[in-house]
Design an enzyme around this catalytic site. Structure first.
Site: not given
Length: 223
Positions: A12, A14, A172
């Protein structure tokens, strides 16, 4: 932790590789100002990012007391303002370069999969010196559905030529974990990103790490 062998990793963007919260705050602030609406605070932005730009704009309008009918105007303004600041107020998290080097040295094919629009994701990776690690980059507009739907992971595995069971998802948030679980990918979450205001260690995953270079990797595989 991860039990089986790995051939690839999907990472991922961001909140996992790059702290982009400052870019979001500035771009949304400029957008709301142009619409004569009050700004939203950084905490709201941190809780809201990660589900794609459409969700972010609609949620921000609601938070600022804007009419939902302003969405099209807000979207156009946001696109312009975000493009202008993309990467300017962002920084690579500690351990990311080292972690990507470690994954590559382990012989894993790497792809970046994000809910951020592809037109923003690619320039950000270039600006931060991360693009060289990824043979594939897919944004939230690359497929018919976004994470937490498993489709983006399934399509990315197909592009990598790897089975989901041997393709690690690194993210995240619960979006990444839910998508990985549904796609059949092992998943490890970093603890420092954006998880909609919920402690990420409470999210079901195969592991949680404080830095990307602390990822637990099983023995290498060939073929």
């Amino acid at each position: 932790m991860i039990a089986g062998p790995l051939h690839a990793a999907i990472v991922d963007l961001d909140g996992t590789m790059v702290d982009t919260l400052g870019d979001f705050v500035v771009a949304l602030g400029e957008t709301l100002q142009a619409l004569s609406l009050p700004p939203v605070d950084r905490g709201f932005v941190e809780r809201t990012v990660g589900r794609g730009s459409e969700h972010l704009i609609r949620s921000t309008l609601a938070q600022a007391g804007g009419d939902p009918g302003l969405y099209d105007a807000a979207w156009a303004l946001y696109q312009r303002h975000y493009q202008a600041v993309n990467g300017v107020h962002a920084s690579v998290f500690p351990g990311v370069f080292e972690g990507l080097e470690r994954l590559a040295a382990h012989g894993l094919a790497l792809a970046c999969l994000t809910n951020k629009p592809t037109a923003f994701a690619r320039p950000l990776l270039e600006a931060k010196g991360l693009a060289r690690y990824f043979g594939h980059v897919y944004g939230g507009d690359a497929f018919e559905r976004r994470k937490p739907d498993p489709l983006p992971l399934q399509r990315t595995c197909a592009a990598l030529g790897t089975a989901p069971a041997t393709t690690l998802m690194v993210g995240d948030s619960s979006n990444d974990a839910q998508a990985a679980r549904a796609a059949g990918c092992p998943v490890v979450l970093v603890t420092y990103g954006y998880n909609h205001g919920v402690p990420v260690r409470a999210v079901d995953a195969d592991g949680h790490v404080d830095r990307l270079d602390a990822l637990p990797l099983p023995a290498r595989v060939s073929g």
